[in-house]
Design an enzyme around this catalytic site. Structure first.
Site, PDB file in Angstrom:
ATOM      1  N   ARG A 150       0.809  -1.228   0.000  1.00 37.81           N
ATOM      2  CA  ARG A 150       0.000   0.000   0.000  1.00 37.81           C
ATOM      3  C   ARG A 150       0.845   1.283   0.000  1.00 37.81           C
ATOM      4  O   ARG A 150       0.543   2.223  -0.724  1.00 37.81           O
ATOM      5  CB  ARG A 150      -0.912  -0.005   1.215  1.00 37.81           C
ATOM      6  CG  ARG A 150      -2.055   0.962   1.029  1.00 37.81           C
ATOM      7  CD  ARG A 150      -2.915   1.001   2.213  1.00 37.81           C
ATOM      8  NE  ARG A 150      -3.245  -0.371   2.628  1.00 37.81           N
ATOM      9  CZ  ARG A 150      -4.371  -0.698   3.211  1.00 37.81           C
ATOM     10  NH1 ARG A 150      -5.273   0.212   3.441  1.00 37.81           N
ATOM     11  NH2 ARG A 150      -4.607  -1.906   3.601  1.00 37.81           N
ATOM     12  N   LYS A 163       1.266 -19.857   5.104  1.00 36.99           N
ATOM     13  CA  LYS A 163       0.321 -20.328   6.107  1.00 36.99           C
ATOM     14  C   LYS A 163      -0.161 -19.132   6.913  1.00 36.99           C
ATOM     15  O   LYS A 163       0.554 -18.135   6.922  1.00 36.99           O
ATOM     16  CB  LYS A 163       0.957 -21.390   6.992  1.00 36.99           C
ATOM     17  CG  LYS A 163       2.054 -20.872   7.947  1.00 36.99           C
ATOM     18  CD  LYS A 163       2.429 -21.897   8.950  1.00 36.99           C
ATOM     19  CE  LYS A 163       1.705 -21.751  10.238  1.00 36.99           C
ATOM     20  NZ  LYS A 163       2.232 -20.725  11.140  1.00 36.99           N
ATOM     21  N   HIS A 209       7.281 -23.810   6.015  1.00 39.71           N
ATOM     22  CA  HIS A 209       8.738 -23.655   5.978  1.00 39.71           C
ATOM     23  C   HIS A 209       9.477 -24.785   6.699  1.00 39.71           C
ATOM     24  O   HIS A 209      10.656 -24.981   6.472  1.00 39.71           O
ATOM     25  CB  HIS A 209       9.155 -22.265   6.482  1.00 39.71           C
ATOM     26  CG  HIS A 209       9.165 -22.112   7.973  1.00 39.71           C
ATOM     27  ND1 HIS A 209       8.044 -21.826   8.700  1.00 39.71           N
ATOM     28  CD2 HIS A 209      10.162 -22.204   8.875  1.00 39.71           C
ATOM     29  CE1 HIS A 209       8.370 -21.753   9.985  1.00 39.71           C
ATOM     30  NE2 HIS A 209       9.646 -21.967  10.126  1.00 39.71           N
ATOM     31  N   LYS A 212      13.436 -27.099   5.912  1.00 45.69           N
ATOM     32  CA  LYS A 212      14.575 -27.250   6.827  1.00 45.69           C
ATOM     33  C   LYS A 212      15.368 -28.497   6.437  1.00 45.69           C
ATOM     34  O   LYS A 212      14.792 -29.553   6.204  1.00 45.69           O
ATOM     35  CB  LYS A 212      14.079 -27.388   8.282  1.00 45.69           C
ATOM     36  CG  LYS A 212      13.530 -26.085   8.869  1.00 45.69           C
ATOM     37  CD  LYS A 212      13.112 -26.287  10.309  1.00 45.69           C
ATOM     38  CE  LYS A 212      12.321 -25.107  10.845  1.00 45.69           C
ATOM     39  NZ  LYS A 212      13.107 -24.013  11.351  1.00 45.69           N
ATOM     40  N   GLU A 257       9.252 -23.686  22.102  1.00 41.19           N
ATOM     41  CA  GLU A 257       9.812 -22.355  21.835  1.00 41.19           C
ATOM     42  C   GLU A 257       9.932 -21.613  23.153  1.00 41.19           C
ATOM     43  O   GLU A 257       9.038 -21.694  24.000  1.00 41.19           O
ATOM     44  CB  GLU A 257       8.888 -21.583  20.904  1.00 41.19           C
ATOM     45  CG  GLU A 257       8.793 -22.171  19.529  1.00 41.19           C
ATOM     46  CD  GLU A 257       8.041 -21.262  18.581  1.00 41.19           C
ATOM     47  OE1 GLU A 257       8.680 -20.646  17.727  1.00 41.19           O
ATOM     48  OE2 GLU A 257       6.812 -21.154  18.733  1.00 41.19           O
ATOM     49  N   ASP A 267      -1.545 -22.603  14.809  1.00 41.74           N
ATOM     50  CA  ASP A 267      -0.296 -21.980  14.387  1.00 41.74           C
ATOM     51  C   ASP A 267       0.779 -23.025  14.071  1.00 41.74           C
ATOM     52  O   ASP A 267       1.501 -22.893  13.088  1.00 41.74           O
ATOM     53  CB  ASP A 267       0.198 -21.049  15.514  1.00 41.74           C
ATOM     54  CG  ASP A 267       1.454 -20.295  15.124  1.00 41.74           C
ATOM     55  OD1 ASP A 267       1.519 -19.808  13.982  1.00 41.74           O
ATOM     56  OD2 ASP A 267       2.382 -20.186  15.961  1.00 41.74           O
ATOM     57  N   HIS A 326       3.144 -27.351  10.775  1.00 40.74           N
ATOM     58  CA  HIS A 326       4.495 -27.900  10.921  1.00 40.74           C
ATOM     59  C   HIS A 326       4.517 -29.270  11.597  1.00 40.74           C
ATOM     60  O   HIS A 326       5.208 -30.176  11.162  1.00 40.74           O
ATOM     61  CB  HIS A 326       5.364 -26.942  11.746  1.00 40.74           C
ATOM     62  CG  HIS A 326       5.336 -25.528  11.250  1.00 40.74           C
ATOM     63  ND1 HIS A 326       5.294 -25.222   9.916  1.00 40.74           N
ATOM     64  CD2 HIS A 326       5.359 -24.334  11.902  1.00 40.74           C
ATOM     65  CE1 HIS A 326       5.288 -23.904   9.766  1.00 40.74           C
ATOM     66  NE2 HIS A 326       5.317 -23.351  10.957  1.00 40.74           N
ATOM     67  N   LYS A 344       4.620 -22.221  23.601  1.00 39.72           N
ATOM     68  CA  LYS A 344       5.419 -20.986  23.657  1.00 39.72           C
ATOM     69  C   LYS A 344       5.844 -20.789  25.101  1.00 39.72           C
ATOM     70  O   LYS A 344       5.163 -21.244  26.030  1.00 39.72           O
ATOM     71  CB  LYS A 344       4.576 -19.788  23.233  1.00 39.72           C
ATOM     72  CG  LYS A 344       4.041 -19.903  21.824  1.00 39.72           C
ATOM     73  CD  LYS A 344       4.814 -19.032  20.885  1.00 39.72           C
ATOM     74  CE  LYS A 344       4.218 -19.025  19.486  1.00 39.72           C
ATOM     75  NZ  LYS A 344       5.247 -18.975  18.440  1.00 39.72           N
TER      76      LYS A 344
HETATM   77  C1  BG6 Z   1       5.747 -20.003  12.396  1.00 35.68           C
HETATM   78  C2  BG6 Z   1       4.796 -19.715  13.515  1.00 35.68           C
HETATM   79  O1  BG6 Z   1       5.101 -20.676  11.350  1.00 35.68           O
HETATM   80  O2  BG6 Z   1       6.821 -20.802  12.880  1.00 35.68           O
HETATM   81  C3  BG6 Z   1       5.505 -19.058  14.684  1.00 35.68           C
HETATM   82  O3  BG6 Z   1       3.751 -18.872  13.053  1.00 35.68           O
HETATM   83  C4  BG6 Z   1       6.702 -19.879  15.111  1.00 35.68           C
HETATM   84  O4  BG6 Z   1       4.606 -18.856  15.777  1.00 35.68           O
HETATM   85  C5  BG6 Z   1       7.581 -20.210  13.921  1.00 35.68           C
HETATM   86  O5  BG6 Z   1       7.429 -19.141  16.085  1.00 35.68           O
HETATM   87  C6  BG6 Z   1       8.677 -21.180  14.306  1.00 35.68           C
HETATM   88  O6  BG6 Z   1       9.548 -21.367  13.237  1.00 35.68           O
HETATM   89  P1  BG6 Z   1      11.039 -21.833  13.493  1.00 35.68           P
HETATM   90  O7  BG6 Z   1      11.595 -22.028  12.124  1.00 35.68           O
HETATM   91  O8  BG6 Z   1      11.709 -20.730  14.261  1.00 35.68           O
HETATM   92  O9  BG6 Z   1      10.968 -23.088  14.286  1.00 35.68           O
END
Ligand code: BG6
Length: 521
Positions: free
Chosen positions: A71, A180, A210, A214, A248, A267, A272, A372
């Site tokens: 934007r 995502k 993602h 990895k 995390e 999430d 993942h 988390k």
């Molecule tokens: C993301 C989530 O897809 O992956 C986040 O939305 C998360 O909440 C992150 O922290 C973790 O990715 P990685 O590669 O740091 O394990």
């Protein structure tokens, strides 16, 4: 296990002309990548540093072009300056190499507009035609949706209306990458798939997760399917259970508006963690091709046993962190994070027990946990084997011995280790558990590429193996949606774990009831 240096780094490959053949194999064809949300966090932290790294490794052609779309009104020059600052901050290779940046940034352009304005898409089309002429991008287009998910449907529709789903030349390709979360429950995922499929063909669609980019996650496939040793024991007869942990230490990092909508299950688990589960549990695919691999993954997701309506408590635990301490620093409660409702029911922790109803896994529990503000950042898959059937050395410490464990460390300390019993040197038959360790760092002496580097390159090369197919996304949502609905029927007693603890106490009891314990990573 090996200390030998096996492969040169990607950087070495790039500067060693003798390795030209190896390098050219994976070089992307000319193309223009349109980034919707071009000024946003994802573009700055992940996409642009990954593209710069690909350029540094000479994996991008000279014609490679980016058209940022967002934007704010910016000139091409301003966009380049912003992206330079972002790459300077987030690139994994420091310091920035000026000559590489200079030539890469010549290919960065910018257009401003509203995502729902049909005129904006006409301007994108005109700019892309011009870039085909001036930069030689050959009509190949990659549309990347790096916007909030609420904008995905409208972008897809507008691309379709503007005729941007087909390239201008018969041999040119058009692909779309969708970040995502792909929907927020089964219904919205089906709707989004429907919208996308009404405009694009499935082979043009790249749903990114993602974790699949990895190195260590890809190595799960290599480990399982290129070593004859594991297949005979990779089943219910030898494996007692599997634990998948994605912990995390960070909180929600200024993403309250997203996280209040999402929560831990949407999430991380739906995407993942289910991908990790599928890679661990899938049958060997007949070849390493996009559809054969995804066919096997989707079969696993389809085979997950639904939780009976009245037994959610036996199969799941949810949690939300209160205030606490992590690494000597005070951490606020989730409900005290800026932007979070004071009575938020959103979970920041989830633990599940799953069964995969097929011949390989019947009645073998898979325990998944994610949270988390846990004590540390660690992702691992622990394959716990059954005890030896008869213990010869019971009187000499054998009974205390832990059974064999195969640990796949996804991050950090990337590697694989196998625990087994060994005799302690001395006159008695005294046994102890020892570990055989493979460490990426010492075995290969190379820095692993970032997941986005691999995935962006794959997408430009038309390889969808490491992307999620529509049926995979829907299967994962089918399970998660049912679970979310079950959870919604009761009000959770939150917060129920302190920041810095390994989740709620209930999560420990959850495994104790099965006579098992969570691993302490
Ligand atoms: C993301 C989530 O897809 O992956 C986040 O939305 C998360 O909440 C992150 O922290 C973790 O990715 P990685 O590669 O740091 O394990």
């Amino acid at each position: 296990m090996t200390q030998a240096r096996t492969t040169p780094s990607v950087e070495e490959q790039a500067i060693n002309p003798l390795r030209e053949g190896l390098r050219l194999e994976r070089t992307a064809p000319p193309c223009a990548m349109v980034i919707f949300g071009g000024g946003g966090d994802l573009a700055k932290r992940k996409l642009m540093p990954a593209l710069y790294q690909l350029a540094l490794n000479r994996l991008l052609p000279a014609e490679f072009t980016v058209l940022g779309f967002a934007r704010s009104p910016l000139s091409d020059e301003e966009f380049r300056r912003t992206m330079r600052a972002a790459v300077g901050e987030f690139s994994r290779t420091q310091p920035l190499r000026e000559p590489v940046w200079d030539s890469f940034s010549q290919g960065l352009f910018y257009l401003s507009g509203n995502l729902d304005d049909p005129q904006a898409y006409q301007r994108i089309a005109a700019r892309l035609d011009e870039l085909d002429r001036t930069r030689g991008t050959c009509g190949n287009r990659l549309f990347y949706l790096a916007t909030p998910p609420s904008a995905f449907p409208v972008i897809v529709q507008r691309l379709g209306e503007a005729g941007l789903t087909q390239g201008p030349q018969p041999q040119s390709w058009v692909r779309i990458v969708i970040e995502k979360p792909f929907g927020r429950d089964l219904k919205t995922a089906i709707e989004l798939n429907h919208t996308v499929r009404s405009v694009f063909q499935e082979r043009q669609v790249y749903r990114i997760d993602h974790y699949l980019g990895k190195e260590t996650v890809q190595n799960l496939l290599a480990f399982r399917f290129s070593n004859g040793l594991w297949e005979p024991v990779w089943n219910r007869q030898y494996i007692d259970h599997v634990q998948i942990t994605v912990a995390e230490s960070v909180g929600i990092e200024n993403r309250a508006s997203y996280y209040e909508e999402a929560g831990a299950l949407r999430d991380m688990v739906q995407s993942h963690m289910f991908q990790l589960l599928a890679l661990v549990a899938m049958e060997p695919p007949v070849s390493f091709e996009a559809d054969t691999v995804r066919d096997e993954k989707v079969k696993v997701l389809r085979a997950i046993r639904p939780i009976p309506e009245d037994r959610f408590h036996d199969f799941t635990v949810r949690g939300q962190y209160g205030a606490g301490w992590i690494g000597g620093r005070e951490a606020p409660a989730y409900r005290d994070e800026p932007g979070v409702a004071r009575d938020s029911p959103r979970e920041t922790y989830a633990a599940l027990k799953l069964f995969i109803d097929n011949w390989r896994w019947a009645d073998t529990p898979f325990y998944l946990r994610h949270g988390k503000r846990l004590p540390k950042r660690v992702t691992e898959v622990a394959i716990q084997f059954k005890r030896a059937p008869h213990l010869l050395f019971a009187e000499s410490g054998g009974e205390q011995l832990e059974p064999n464990l195969l640990l796949v460390r996804i991050q950090p300390d990337e590697g694989i280790s196998l625990r087994f019993a060994a005799k302690v040197p001395g006159p008695t038959m005294h046994l102890r558990s020892v570990h055989m360790d493979f460490l990426y760092g010492s075995a290969f002496l190379v820095d692993a590429p970032d997941a986005y580097e691999r995935l962006l390159l794959d997408c430009m090369l038309g390889d969808a193996t490491l992307f999620t197919r529509n049926d995979e996304a829907e299967q994962a949502w089918a399970y998660v949606t049912r679970l979310l609905e079950g959870w919604e029927r009761a009000t959770p007693d939150f917060p129920n774990y302190e920041a810095g603890a390994w989740g709620p106490e209930e999560a420990d009891r959850f495994l104790e009831r099965d006579g098992r314990r969570w691993r302490v990573p």
